[in-house]
Design an enzyme around this catalytic site. Structure first.
Site, mmCIF file in Angstrom:
data_model
loop_
_atom_site.group_PDB
_atom_site.id
_atom_site.type_symbol
_atom_site.label_atom_id
_atom_site.label_comp_id
_atom_site.label_asym_id
_atom_site.label_seq_id
_atom_site.Cartn_x
_atom_site.Cartn_y
_atom_site.Cartn_z
ATOM 1 N N ASP A 41 -4.093 2.977 9.313
ATOM 2 C CA ASP A 41 -3.762 3.864 8.200
ATOM 3 C C ASP A 41 -2.937 5.052 8.691
ATOM 4 O OD1 ASP A 41 -5.823 2.823 5.844
ATOM 5 O OD2 ASP A 41 -6.608 2.552 7.865
ATOM 6 N N ASP A 74 -2.312 -0.774 6.652
ATOM 7 C CA ASP A 74 -1.680 0.363 5.997
ATOM 8 C C ASP A 74 -0.753 1.022 7.007
ATOM 9 O OD1 ASP A 74 -2.782 -0.187 3.579
ATOM 10 O OD2 ASP A 74 -4.046 1.598 3.457
ATOM 11 N N TYR A 77 3.197 4.036 4.628
ATOM 12 C CA TYR A 77 2.878 4.667 3.334
ATOM 13 C C TYR A 77 4.155 5.093 2.626
ATOM 14 C CZ TYR A 77 -2.086 4.889 4.456
ATOM 15 O OH TYR A 77 -3.382 4.566 4.740
ATOM 16 N N ASN A 112 -3.535 -2.837 2.083
ATOM 17 C CA ASN A 112 -3.190 -2.871 0.663
ATOM 18 C C ASN A 112 -1.911 -2.085 0.369
ATOM 19 O OD1 ASN A 112 -5.392 -0.869 1.357
ATOM 20 N ND2 ASN A 112 -4.743 0.003 -0.593
ATOM 21 N N HIS A 206 -8.130 -5.387 7.540
ATOM 22 C CA HIS A 206 -7.867 -4.022 7.067
ATOM 23 C C HIS A 206 -9.076 -3.425 6.372
ATOM 24 C CE1 HIS A 206 -5.957 -0.484 5.522
ATOM 25 N NE2 HIS A 206 -6.222 -0.833 4.273
ATOM 26 N N HIS A 215 -14.232 4.411 0.352
ATOM 27 C CA HIS A 215 -14.135 3.073 -0.239
ATOM 28 C C HIS A 215 -15.465 2.327 -0.199
ATOM 29 C CE1 HIS A 215 -9.868 3.239 -0.895
ATOM 30 N NE2 HIS A 215 -9.606 3.459 0.374
ATOM 31 N N HIS A 241 -8.792 1.095 6.446
ATOM 32 C CA HIS A 241 -8.962 1.297 5.001
ATOM 33 C C HIS A 241 -9.670 2.610 4.686
ATOM 34 C CE1 HIS A 241 -8.495 0.079 0.923
ATOM 35 N NE2 HIS A 241 -9.784 -0.111 0.689
ATOM 36 N N HIS A 243 -10.427 6.198 5.768
ATOM 37 C CA HIS A 243 -9.705 7.069 6.693
ATOM 38 C C HIS A 243 -10.703 7.890 7.512
ATOM 39 C CE1 HIS A 243 -5.758 6.927 4.132
ATOM 40 N NE2 HIS A 243 -6.280 5.729 4.358
#
Length: 323
Positions: A41, A74, A77, A112, A206, A215, A241, A243
């Site tokens: 991420d 990820d 971004y 994602n 992920h 999440h 996923h 953070h």
């Protein structure tokens, strides 16, 4: 510096197995050990302390003489890459992770946010011509003499990306029909794990399986993937996923669940108070993880954005069967 590793990792190797996963080979050190970093991420063109995390990765990577880096997805971004000529690839990757110790293979899965862009761009050989370190595939196996690492494309498992995507558009061109795609992944992963004779088994995806981050658990992976990992005695499931940095132990199997999704923007204070499994460590700031492996010891360490060691944990394997 000549990137001679390219010839080692870019050859897809054929083994007699019942799965169709692409397989890459990675050499161990001369003494048979391995060390690597894990970050997720991250791709924000240096913002949200991405550059500072990268600097500390370079410092720790040099000390550990890392063999490769794993990205838990990820990667770019907010919406992946627009194509193979998207400058975000160099601005968020090549120009950020510049330390000599990080000029090693980067094995990556899709997240994602990556699926909101041009997925085929991240998978393209064109990016490897721009930066030879980069290797991203949907699902694949990294094979060494010491460990097999099974990379799983977890984004298509998550129902709400399909049923309630909100204002996001996802690139499902390589996924549909979804039901058959997921069935194939599960079949291939189960077959590869069943056939594996490796001392250590690691699965990378992920999405979280268990987490107390924002999440939380991913029910689709708890229901569909976790039972396979438990059946075939996977040692570690590694994800991004959420953070944060996190270590959770399963109460019903030896599997350890490790989150390294703190490569740039972190979510301070957004923590769930309960999880079905045992939470050993949780940090809601930026950082990364290292893993050092020998035949009988795995050493897991988490570092923050300043390079401070936050948490260390060892896992031991019996070298010989008891008689």
């Amino acid at each position: 510096m000549a990137l001679c590793f390219l010839f080692l990792v870019m050859c897809l190797v054929s083994f007699s197995s019942g799965d169709d996963l692409q397989r890459l080979q990675q050499q161990t050190k001369a003494d048979g050990s391995l060390s690597f970093l894990v970050v997720g991420d991250w791709g924000r063109k240096g913002a949200y302390n991405q550059s500072q995390v990268a600097f500390q990765m370079g410092r720790i990577g040099q000390r550990l003489d890392v063999d490769f880096v794993i990205s838990t997805g990820d990667n770019f971004y907010n919406s992946g890459l627009t194509g193979v000529d998207d400058l975000a690839f160099e601005e968020s990757f090549s120009s950020i992770y510049t330390a000599e110790s990080l000029q090693k293979p980067w094995y990556s899965v899709l997240g994602n946010h990556d699926y909101r862009g041009n997925v085929e761009a991240q998978l393209s050989d064109v990016l490897r011509k721009i930066d030879q370190r980069w290797l991203c595939l949907r699902s694949f196996v990294l094979d060494t003499e010491l460990v097999e690492v099974f990379f799983v494309d977890t984004t298509p498992f998550v129902d709400h990306y399909f049923t309630n995507p909100k204002d996001h558009t996802y690139d499902w061109s390589g996924v549909n029909p979804r039901k058959q795609y997921l069935a194939k992944i599960l079949k291939d992963v189960e077959s590869a794990l069943r056939d594996s004779t490796s001392k250590w088994k690691i699965v990378v995806g992920h999405h979280t399986i268990r987490s107390i981050g924002v999440h939380g658990d991913t029910p689709e992976l708890v229901d569909q993937l976790l039972p396979i990992l438990k059946t075939y005695n996977v040692d570690f499931y590694i994800n991004g996923h959420d953070h944060c940095l996190e270590h959770i132990s399963s109460r019903s199997s030896p599997i350890q669940l490790l989150t390294s999704g703190a490569g740039s923007k972190a979510w301070r204070g957004d923590i769930k108070s309960w999880n079905e499994d045992h939470v050993n460590f949780f940090y809601d700031g930026q950082g990364f993880m290292s893993i050092q492996l020998t035949d009988n010891i795995a050493k897991i360490e988490f570092y923050d954005v300043f390079g401070n060691l936050l948490y260390s944990w060892n896992s031991f394997k019996q070298l010989y069967s008891a008689t």
